[in-house]
Each structure stands twice: as structure tokens, then as C-alpha cells.
Design a protein around this motif. Structure first.
Motif, PDB file in Angstrom:
ATOM      1  N   ARG A  12       0.841  -1.204   0.000  1.00 21.87           N
ATOM      2  CA  ARG A  12       0.000   0.000   0.000  1.00 21.87           C
ATOM      3  C   ARG A  12       0.872   1.248   0.000  1.00 21.87           C
ATOM      4  O   ARG A  12       1.975   1.223   0.539  1.00 21.87           O
ATOM      5  CB  ARG A  12      -0.905  -0.030   1.245  1.00 21.87           C
ATOM      6  N   ALA A  19       1.489   6.142   4.104  1.00 18.72           N
ATOM      7  CA  ALA A  19       0.878   7.383   4.588  1.00 18.72           C
ATOM      8  C   ALA A  19       1.981   8.376   4.916  1.00 18.72           C
ATOM      9  O   ALA A  19       3.146   8.014   5.047  1.00 18.72           O
ATOM     10  CB  ALA A  19       0.066   7.069   5.847  1.00 18.72           C
ATOM     11  N   ASN A  32     -13.626   8.100   8.847  1.00 22.99           N
ATOM     12  CA  ASN A  32     -13.178   8.241   7.446  1.00 22.99           C
ATOM     13  C   ASN A  32     -13.895   9.339   6.678  1.00 22.99           C
ATOM     14  O   ASN A  32     -13.606   9.579   5.503  1.00 22.99           O
ATOM     15  CB  ASN A  32     -13.294   6.896   6.727  1.00 22.99           C
ATOM     16  N   TYR A  66      -2.937  -5.544   4.398  1.00 21.25           N
ATOM     17  CA  TYR A  66      -4.144  -4.867   4.900  1.00 21.25           C
ATOM     18  C   TYR A  66      -4.998  -5.889   5.654  1.00 21.25           C
ATOM     19  O   TYR A  66      -5.684  -6.711   5.047  1.00 21.25           O
ATOM     20  CB  TYR A  66      -4.925  -4.269   3.722  1.00 21.25           C
ATOM     21  N   GLN A  74      -5.600   0.288  10.623  1.00 22.79           N
ATOM     22  CA  GLN A  74      -5.600   0.284   9.156  1.00 22.79           C
ATOM     23  C   GLN A  74      -6.962   0.648   8.568  1.00 22.79           C
ATOM     24  O   GLN A  74      -7.052   0.996   7.390  1.00 22.79           O
ATOM     25  CB  GLN A  74      -5.186  -1.102   8.638  1.00 22.79           C
ATOM     26  N   SER A 118      -8.902   5.426   6.776  1.00 18.38           N
ATOM     27  CA  SER A 118      -8.496   5.815   5.417  1.00 18.38           C
ATOM     28  C   SER A 118      -9.523   6.838   4.915  1.00 18.38           C
ATOM     29  O   SER A 118     -10.482   6.491   4.222  1.00 18.38           O
ATOM     30  CB  SER A 118      -8.480   4.580   4.503  1.00 18.38           C
ATOM     31  N   GLU A 120      -7.100  13.435   4.585  1.00 18.14           N
ATOM     32  CA  GLU A 120      -5.747  12.866   4.645  1.00 18.14           C
ATOM     33  C   GLU A 120      -5.453  12.369   6.057  1.00 18.14           C
ATOM     34  O   GLU A 120      -5.998  12.867   7.041  1.00 18.14           O
ATOM     35  CB  GLU A 120      -4.709  13.908   4.211  1.00 18.14           C
TER      36      GLU A 120
END
Ligand code: 6PG
Length: 247
Positions: free
Chosen positions: A2, A5, A189, A215, A223, A226, A231
Motif C-alpha cells: 500500500r 501514509a 473516514n 491490509y 488500518q 483511510s 488525509e
């Protein structure tokens, strides 16, 4: 693999606290300038306390228009507001008692009430402030991460990780033998910005798993964070960063 971040590493906990505070001030000033208010869900646990104390002191306290700030919590223990375990109590003592935020702008989770009633009451407060239909869009949600990869009160394997409708749920956390009230993944989120604050060597291995591993949100709840159109940024100290791939 992934995409990684945004991760900022600070040499000391004091530097980490200051880094988080400088971010909060920037986000708050932007939110007030563009929307006339700043909505911020505070993190619980112990790590954020140093940041709250830093924000409550010069030079930062005067850099935020507190009358336009609304604070909430990402989660709360099912205890009265004066209980040593209360996330509300920690934030009051470290920050809110030292800044001129109107009491009406402090939206705590009523942990003293029966858990389901507390969750419903808090969700009602969110709907009152953000509107009843669309998901609440916090300007900032500050989160911690436990050594097991949990965040807020989203612990490995709990049903709340799969919640898609409620904004706030209560649940029994078996290994703590305690009930908690927490924001759900859809609300987290929906935020414009999420900042994790993580410190300590005890979290290094799990932080590597969360940021660099497969994930597995049911096993690594952090996790699940998102933001759909926001952000997420990780503010961590050198000890917690010890097992991350070199930047
Ligand atoms: C809580 C928090 C929880 C916390 C982590 C990290 O109510 O405890 O919401 O998610 O952020 O457990 O806690 P520490 O900062 O104490 O390590």
C-alpha cells in the motif's frame, strides 16, 4: 504494497507533542478562516496529554480562537467524567480548563450513562451539530494507537470495525473487561484530516505492521482509518519508528 501514509518522526516525545500542536493550530486557523469554526475530536489514552498541555500553554494557546472551537472525543470509557480513566477528565485537566473554550462547545461522551444510552446521546449531539443526514465531517480527528494496533475503541475483532450505519456504538471489550463508546469507521473516514500520535518502543512492531504490512484491519484496526476525501498523517517518536523501513 500500500502507498505509505505521510509519516513524521520526532526525536523526543516533547518534540512530538509540539509537532502535533503546530499541526492542530494550523488546521484550526484554516478551518475558522474558511468555515467559521473548528471541529476537533480529541484522542484519549496517555500519549496525547503532553500535546494538550503544550497547546494550553504559551505561545500556542493564544493562536487558536477558542470561542470558535468545538471539541469532541473519538471514544470514551464507560465511567463518570471525574473518573481517573475518563478521556474527558484527562483533556479537561491538561487543556480545556486552561483555555477560554465555551462550555457549550465541549461535547463529551456521557460515560456515566448506560453505554447504549451514552452512544445514542452522543450520536444525537453529533447530528445536532453537524446535521442529521450526511456523515459528520470533522476538521480534525486526533487518534492514538495501542500496542495491539487498536485506535479509538476499535479493538481487534470487535463488531464496531464492520459498522456501516451508526455513527457511534458501544461495545464490551473482553480483554479489558470494560465497555467503551466509540466513533465508528464511517465517521472517522469522513474527516477532513486524521492525525495519529504514537510514541514508545512498545508500539514499534505493530506500527510497522500497520504502515507496511498487509491490509488486515480486523487484526490491525488502525488500518481501517483511510479518510474518503481527507488525509491521514502519522506523528510518531523515534522509538515508535524504530522498525519502519528507512524513509
Ligand atoms: C483510549 C484511546 C485509545 C488510545 C490508545 C493509545 O481511550 O484509550 O482512545 O485508542 O489512543 O490505547 O493509548 P496510549 O496513548 O495510552 O498508549
Amino acid at each position: 504494497m500500500r502507498a505509505r501514509a505521510e509519516v513524521r518522526v520526532f526525536e523526543t516525545r516533547a518534540a512530538l507533542a509540539r509537532g502535533v500542536v503546530e499541526c492542530v493550530v494550523r488546521v484550526a486557523q484554516t478551518a475558522v478562516a474558511t468555515q467559521g469554526r473548528f471541529t476537533w475530536a480529541l484522542a484519549g489514552g496517555s500519549t496525547p496529554e503532553a500535546a494538550y498541555r503544550c497547546l494550553a500553554a504559551p505561545p500556542f494557546a493564544s493562536q487558536i480562537p477558542w470561542e470558535k472551537v468545538h471539541v469532541f472525543w473519538g471514544d470514551e470509557r464507560c465511567v463518570p467524567p471525574g473518573h481517573p480513566d475518563s478521556n474527558y477528565r484527562m483533556a479537561r485537566r491538561a487543556l480545556l480548563d486552561h483555555v477560554p473554550i465555551p462550555s457549550a462547545n465541549v461535547h463529551r461522551i456521557p460515560g456515566e450513562r448506560p453505554p447504549q444510552a451514552a452512544a445514542l446521546a452522543y450520536e444525537g449531539e453529533l447530528r445536532r451539530l453537524f446535521g442529521r443526514s450526511a456523515l459528520p465531517r470533522f476538521d480534525l480527528i486526533l487518534l492514538g494507537m495501542g500496542p495491539d494496533g487498536h485506535t479509538a475503541s476499535l479493538f481487534p475483532g470487535v463488531a464496531a470495525l464492520q459498522e456501516t450505519q451508526s455513527w457511534v456504538v458501544e461495545q464490551f471489550v473482553e480483554h479489558l473487561d470494560a465497555r467503551r463508546v466509540t466513533l465508528t469507521p464511517p465517521v472517522i473516514n469522513a474527516a477532513t484530516g486524521v492525525v495519529f500520535i504514537v510514541a514508545g518502543a512498545g508500539k514499534a512492531a505493530r506500527l510497522r505492521d500497520v504502515l507496511e504490512g498487509p491490509y488486515l484491519p480486523d487484526l490491525l484496526p488502525a488500518q481501517v482509518v483511510s479518510p474518503v476525501s481527507g488525509e491521514v498523517r502519522w506523528f510518531i517518536d523515534a522509538d515508535a519508528a524504530a522498525e519502519l523501513r528507512p524513509l
